[in-house]
Design a protein around this motif. Structure first.
Motif, short mmCIF file in Angstrom:
data_model
loop_
_atom_site.label_atom_id
_atom_site.label_comp_id
_atom_site.label_asym_id
_atom_site.label_seq_id
_atom_site.Cartn_x
_atom_site.Cartn_y
_atom_site.Cartn_z
N GLN A 89 3.08 -39.28 56.89
CA GLN A 89 2.63 -37.89 56.74
C GLN A 89 3.79 -36.98 56.37
O GLN A 89 3.62 -36.02 55.63
CB GLN A 89 2.06 -37.36 58.06
CG GLN A 89 0.75 -37.94 58.49
CD GLN A 89 -0.05 -36.96 59.33
OE1 GLN A 89 -0.85 -36.21 58.81
NE2 GLN A 89 0.17 -36.96 60.62
N HIS A 137 3.24 -38.53 52.18
CA HIS A 137 2.01 -37.80 51.82
C HIS A 137 2.33 -36.41 51.29
O HIS A 137 1.65 -35.90 50.39
CB HIS A 137 1.11 -37.70 53.06
CG HIS A 137 -0.23 -37.14 52.74
ND1 HIS A 137 -1.26 -37.91 52.22
CD2 HIS A 137 -0.71 -35.88 52.81
CE1 HIS A 137 -2.30 -37.15 52.01
NE2 HIS A 137 -2.00 -35.91 52.35
N GLU A 152 -2.45 -44.67 49.54
CA GLU A 152 -1.54 -44.58 50.69
C GLU A 152 -1.84 -45.66 51.73
O GLU A 152 -0.92 -46.24 52.32
CB GLU A 152 -1.64 -43.17 51.30
CG GLU A 152 -0.49 -42.88 52.23
CD GLU A 152 -0.33 -41.38 52.53
OE1 GLU A 152 -0.76 -40.53 51.71
OE2 GLU A 152 0.21 -41.06 53.59
#
Ligand SMILES: NC(=O)C1=CN([C@@H]2O[C@H](COP(=O)(O)OP(=O)(O)OC[C@H]3O[C@@H](n4cnc5c(N)ncnc54)[C@H](OP(=O)(O)O)[C@@H]3O)[C@@H](O)[C@H]2O)C=CC1
Ligand SMILES: O=C1OC[C@@H](O)[C@H](O)[C@H]1O
Length: 391
Positions: free
Chosen positions: A210, A214, A352
């Protein structure tokens, strides 16, 4: 105001997380200030027996109209079901999710998504070719707290993020070299894809991804180099795993830690400090609480002169049902994707999930952890014991 979009769920398996998730589905969306989508539980299946499915329906206090099935095959064939929630051990995810996709059902599949990256790729190819929605159920990503962390990072609040250290470990050390789970338990049983990495390490990796992956612009995303240290338990599953992920172009490092021997929150309070530290050139975000269900952020910037801004995030409860665990946010995301015709979630895109599974593959390879062919094959078999429940 237009009426909320309704999604009809089928629950595949009746264990602990199936119960927790279904109770969240049954809460009123208004209790979390959601008004555009709602959830109906339509059917529950157990590979053990129809009676077990019926008991589950009673236990979660679902309407008596919910159908109980004694097999996963019956559930995926039910025309009233829009989406299947796969809640079996990770060993079963590939075969069970394939069973559902093959029957034309959308799927939300528990973590870790599969045992191997090849299985994940096969599921995604199948969802794509059948034009179905498919999502890995990493619920934490959908927490308002996670959304806030991603916003802080992309707005530059802590500058370039150079390092993330994330730990999810449970202290189950026992005398004589043992771990305090029976060898048959899915946490340590290699036949059920046991081990710290696939069960807990996925959350440490979630925070690394994250914060370091991301949040990067699409064109700049890079798969990391992986260096792993793995200790194996006598069952063959990993008991302690530490991973360094290097993102060379971004000059950033992720340290993902997981263990069944030591605990990231030894006293289950938060006195051990933050189990996740996201470190940038201008400051740091600390995520407090277990990596799967954190409830506080501390933001410390150079500007604030070392003083932490503390932000608390409560998990809302439906007062009538006296329940709210936080899994409803991922269910809301799945509902919105279905409503909008999106086949994957932007918060955890297919690409992902694949890169994360590749990191776990590489880690297990470096640690010499292998799982049996039955659970690691990427050949779909509707009659696999993993689908029929013939144990
Ligand atoms: N998101 C989260 O917070 C959490 C996610 N999880 C994930 O959910 C999955 C399930 O975990 P959990 O609910 O704790 O597991 P449980 O052991 O409590 O339940 C698993 C269920 O799967 C079914 N099952 C089918 N075959 C087997 C088998 N051979 N052995 C055991 N169960 C079998 C059973 O249901 P039936 O007999 O009805 O078919 C069983 O009740 C895991 O992948 C785990 O990683 C787990 C906990 C938290
Ligand atoms: O996903 C999970 O989160 C909570 C843990 O206790 C559990 O083992 C794991 O599966």
């Amino acid at each position: 105001m237009s009426s909320p979009y309704t999604v009809r769920w089928g629950i595949l398996a009746t264990g602990w997380i199936a119960e927790t998730f279904t109770k969240d589905l049954l809460t009123s969306p208004a209790s979390r200030d959601v008004h555009d989508v709602r959830h109906e539980v339509v059917a529950v299946s157990s590979s053990s027996s129809k009676e077990r499915a019926a008991e589950f329906i009673k236990k979660v206090d679902a309407p008596s109209s919910v159908k109980a099935y004694g097999s996963y095959h019956e559930l995926v064939a039910d025309p009233d079901v829009d989406i299947i929630y796969v809640a079996t051990p990770h060993s079963h995810h590939f075969q069970n999710a394939m069973l559902a996709l093959d029957a034309g059902k959308n799927v939300l599949c528990e973590k870790s998504l599969t045992v191997t990256a090849a299985q994940t790729r096969k599921l995604i190819e199948t969802a794509r070719s059948k034009n179905l929605f498919f999502m890995e159920a990493v619920w934490t990503r959908y927490f308002p707290l996670s959304i806030k962390v991603r916003e802080l990072i992309t707005s530059g609040a802590i500058g370039n993020v150079y390092r993330t250290i994330a730990d999810l470990s449970v202290g189950r050390d026992a005398p004589e070299g043992k771990i305090d789970f029976p060898d048959e338990n899915r946490m340590v049983n290699a036949d059920l894809a046991g081990g710290a990495l696939l069960d807990l390490g996925i959350y440490a990796l979630t925070w690394v991804f994250q914060s370091l992956y991301h949040t990067q612009p699409e064109a700049e995303k890079e798969a990391p180099n992986v260096i792993a240290a793995v200790n194996k338990y006598h069952t063959g599953a990993d008991e302690t795993t530490s991973i360094i992920l290097q993102f060379p172009k971004h000059k950033s490092h992720g340290i993902a830690l997981t263990s069944l021997r030591v605990a990231s929150e030894p006293d289950n309070k938060d006195t051990a400090g933050a189990s996740i530290r996201i470190q940038g050139g201008l400051g740091e975000i600390q995520v407090v609480g277990p990596a799967y269900r954190p409830r506080q952020l501390r933001v410390i910037t150079k500007e604030s002169d070392g003083k932490a801004e503390v932000i608390d995030f409560a998990i809302p409860k439906d007062k009538e049902r006296d329940w709210g665990h936080g899994m409803f946010w991922e269910a809301d995301e799945a509902a919105r994707c279905l409503r909008d015709g999106q086949k994957e979630s932007k918060t955890l895109p297919w690409s992902e999930s694949i890169v994360i599974m590749e990191v776990m593959d590489e880690t297990l390879k470096q640690g010499g952890v292998t799982y049996p062919e039955l659970i690691s094959t990427d050949v779909f078999d509707p009659q696999s014991p993993l689908n029929t429940g013939k144990r």
